[in-house]
Design an enzyme around this catalytic site. Structure first.
Site, PDB file in Angstrom:
ATOM      1  N   LEU A  26       0.831  -1.203   0.000  1.00  0.00           N
ATOM      2  CA  LEU A  26       0.000   0.000   0.000  1.00  0.00           C
ATOM      3  C   LEU A  26       0.865   1.253   0.000  1.00  0.00           C
ATOM      4  CD1 LEU A  26      -2.424  -1.201   2.816  1.00  0.00           C
ATOM      5  CD2 LEU A  26      -2.973  -1.076   0.372  1.00  0.00           C
ATOM      6  N   THR A  27       0.749   2.060  -1.036  1.00  0.00           N
ATOM      7  CA  THR A  27       1.454   3.334  -1.097  1.00  0.00           C
ATOM      8  C   THR A  27       0.880   4.280  -0.051  1.00  0.00           C
ATOM      9  OG1 THR A  27       1.994   3.100  -3.437  1.00  0.00           O
ATOM     10  CG2 THR A  27       1.937   5.336  -2.549  1.00  0.00           C
ATOM     11  N   ALA A  60       5.157  -0.465  -2.576  1.00  0.00           N
ATOM     12  CA  ALA A  60       5.958  -0.381  -3.788  1.00  0.00           C
ATOM     13  C   ALA A  60       7.065   0.651  -3.626  1.00  0.00           C
ATOM     14  CB  ALA A  60       5.062  -0.013  -4.961  1.00  0.00           C
ATOM     15  N   GLN A 102       8.047  -4.873  -2.385  1.00  0.00           N
ATOM     16  CA  GLN A 102       7.583  -4.779  -3.767  1.00  0.00           C
ATOM     17  C   GLN A 102       8.480  -3.813  -4.552  1.00  0.00           C
ATOM     18  OE1 GLN A 102       3.853  -2.748  -5.097  1.00  0.00           O
ATOM     19  NE2 GLN A 102       3.151  -4.827  -5.511  1.00  0.00           N
ATOM     20  N   HIS A 181       6.354  -5.704  -9.110  1.00  0.00           N
ATOM     21  CA  HIS A 181       5.071  -5.020  -9.357  1.00  0.00           C
ATOM     22  C   HIS A 181       4.831  -4.982 -10.866  1.00  0.00           C
ATOM     23  CE1 HIS A 181       1.613  -2.650  -9.005  1.00  0.00           C
ATOM     24  NE2 HIS A 181       2.024  -1.723  -8.160  1.00  0.00           N
ATOM     25  N   GLY A 182       3.998  -5.915 -11.331  1.00  0.00           N
ATOM     26  CA  GLY A 182       3.662  -5.963 -12.752  1.00  0.00           C
ATOM     27  C   GLY A 182       2.217  -5.602 -13.014  1.00  0.00           C
ATOM     28  N   ASN A 184      -1.337  -2.618 -12.318  1.00  0.00           N
ATOM     29  CA  ASN A 184      -1.830  -1.250 -12.137  1.00  0.00           C
ATOM     30  C   ASN A 184      -1.301  -0.219 -13.130  1.00  0.00           C
ATOM     31  OD1 ASN A 184      -3.469  -2.046 -10.075  1.00  0.00           O
ATOM     32  ND2 ASN A 184      -2.246  -1.171  -8.431  1.00  0.00           N
ATOM     33  N   TYR A 186       1.707   0.313 -14.357  1.00  0.00           N
ATOM     34  CA  TYR A 186       3.065   0.818 -14.203  1.00  0.00           C
ATOM     35  C   TYR A 186       3.989   0.185 -15.246  1.00  0.00           C
ATOM     36  CZ  TYR A 186       1.040   2.802  -9.997  1.00  0.00           C
ATOM     37  OH  TYR A 186       0.237   3.501  -9.135  1.00  0.00           O
ATOM     38  N   ARG A 233       3.279  -9.687  -9.037  1.00  0.00           N
ATOM     39  CA  ARG A 233       1.905  -9.186  -8.951  1.00  0.00           C
ATOM     40  C   ARG A 233       1.417  -8.739 -10.324  1.00  0.00           C
ATOM     41  NH1 ARG A 233      -1.095  -4.563  -5.131  1.00  0.00           N
ATOM     42  NH2 ARG A 233      -2.522  -6.090  -4.197  1.00  0.00           N
ATOM     43  N   ASN A 241      -4.664   3.699 -14.125  1.00  0.00           N
ATOM     44  CA  ASN A 241      -3.651   4.496 -14.835  1.00  0.00           C
ATOM     45  C   ASN A 241      -3.683   4.286 -16.348  1.00  0.00           C
ATOM     46  OD1 ASN A 241      -2.469   5.642 -12.417  1.00  0.00           O
ATOM     47  ND2 ASN A 241      -1.655   3.596 -12.010  1.00  0.00           N
ATOM     48  N   ARG A 273     -12.184  -5.670  -9.596  1.00  0.00           N
ATOM     49  CA  ARG A 273     -13.130  -4.830  -8.850  1.00  0.00           C
ATOM     50  C   ARG A 273     -12.400  -3.816  -7.977  1.00  0.00           C
ATOM     51  NH1 ARG A 273     -14.882  -9.900  -5.055  1.00  0.00           N
ATOM     52  NH2 ARG A 273     -13.158  -9.848  -3.569  1.00  0.00           N
ATOM     53  N   GLY A 307     -10.723  -5.745  -2.110  1.00  0.00           N
ATOM     54  CA  GLY A 307     -12.009  -5.502  -1.476  1.00  0.00           C
ATOM     55  C   GLY A 307     -12.607  -6.691  -0.761  1.00  0.00           C
ATOM     56  N   GLY A 328      -6.019  -4.644   2.086  1.00  0.00           N
ATOM     57  CA  GLY A 328      -5.443  -3.321   2.008  1.00  0.00           C
ATOM     58  C   GLY A 328      -6.131  -2.315   2.893  1.00  0.00           C
TER      59      GLY A 328
END
Length: 375
Positions: A26-27, A60, A102, A181-182, A184, A186, A233, A241, A273, A307, A328
């Site tokens: 979690l950022t 991350a 991460q 981190h693969g 979201n 990025y 991930r 994004n 989701r 979630g 999270g």
């Protein structure tokens, strides 16, 4: 005991876990400035969420100075950052928990104000994030994303080597493993997906070529850690994004099939989701399930996040869709989340306004249940 499957043992790599409830990466944007090294407050935050025999995945952390797109994010490419992370790891290990780091590069999800010398962000191709998404500058302004600079072919191995060095740095800091981190939208996912990767060299075009960067980065981490202490991930149906593949399954089926023989510690999905849920509540009705679709393809330990309630996590594990669940937002506001779920204690709601940046408020000031009950 509530949730017997969630609170059953699991082995991930060489580590024997006592339960299957993980802290998701979690950022939180609370590193020291200007060093971007973790500080004692960060160690306190992670120690609060560490339970004996339980897994945490730390936030991350950029592998290079070009990898930032937010202020106050801790890095993993300087000696000061390694020392800062060592404080975090020591605090977590003192609680008997395991912690992975991460490894991250945001690619085009940045702004020139974060880049060394004010240069444009880098990406697989010079394709800007769509206009409906907005960037934040280093001084807090909200602006359209810039068109990034496409990496030259000879620059890509340099980025891979930065991941390798970051993996070494994480090892030096005392972590128990690393996660690539693969997801979201990025940099790794920018290489994976056809809308952000228009390259015509060995890193673009075919699915095989677009998956190459993910595999090279993962192998770099394996070279340092051994496969059993490296996770990956992915977010196959995510839209964060400006990401998203028209038909994700051919791409992600190939990627997972290529990861299978490596012997990784785990594969970690973000359920669609939850895509973008750090910034707003997401309507997830009718979206597909990454764990359900990809569980038959992946042969190893599968973690998923997005979630989940305690009941949904228990069902996912009981039905064989996942082996562990990463939490999270509700782990932010319930530092003793495993105990609360196990004993049926009520949960404290989270405050979205304090997710990013700031100091103690909304970070280390959430109480454990016993303190609340005694108040």
């Amino acid at each position: 005991m509530n949730f017997p499957h969630l609170f059953s043992p699991l082995k991930i790599g060489p580590y024997q876990l006592k339960h299957r409830l993980a802290l998701a990466p979690l950022t939180r944007m609370r590193a020291s400035k200007p060093s971007l090294a973790p500080r004692p407050l960060n160690a306190e935050y992670y120690a609060q969420r560490a339970t004996a025999g339980g897994p945490l995945i730390a936030e991350a952390s950029p592998v290079l100075a070009t990898g930032f797109g937010n202020p106050g994010v801790p890095g993993i490419y300087t000696d000061a950052q390694v020392e800062g992370w060592r404080q975090v790891v020591d605090a977590v290990h003192a609680k008997g928990a395991f912690i992975f780091l991460q490894l991250w590069h945001v690619g085009r999800v940045s702004h020139s104000s974060f880049q060394p010398g004010g240069a444009l962000p880098i990406a697989p191709s010079a394709v800007a994030i769509p206009a409906e998404f907005k960037a934040m500058t280093a001084d807090g302004k909200v602006v359209p994303y810039e068109t990034p600079r496409a990496l030259e072919t000879e620059e890509v191995p340099v980025i891979v080597e930065a991941y390798r060095q970051a993996a070494r740095n994480a090892l030096a800091a005392g972590f128990d493993g690393v996660e690539i981190h693969g997801a979201n939208g990025y940099l790794v996912e920018q290489f994976l997906q056809s809308r952000s990767n228009l390259r015509t060299d060995r890193y673009g075009g075919s699915i095989e070529n677009r998956v190459r960067f993910l595999l090279e980065v993962t192998q770099a981490a394996i070279d340092v850690w051994g496969a059993s202490r490296v996770g990956v991930r992915l977010s196959p149906y995510g839209i964060a994004n400006g990401s998203g593949e028209a038909d994700p399954m051919p791409l992600y089926t190939h990627a997972i099939e290529q990861l299978n023989p490596l012997g990784l510690a785990y594969l970690h999905f973000i359920e669609p989701r939850s895509s973008g849920s750090g910034r707003a509540e997401v309507n997830w009705q009718g979206v597909p399930s990454a764990m359900v679709l990809c569980r038959p393809i992946w042969k190893g330990v599968l973690i998923t996040a997005g979630g989940f309630t305690g009941e949904a996590a228990e069902a996912a594990i009981a039905e064989g869709h996942a082996d562990a669940i990463a939490f999270g937002r509700i782990f932010i506001s319930n530092p003793d989340l495993p105990r609360r779920l196990q004993h049926g204690f009520p949960l404290t709601p989270y405050d979205r306004k304090t997710f990013y940046g700031g100091d103690v408020a909304g970070y280390t000031d959430y109480p454990v249940y016993d303190a609340m009950a005694a108040a």
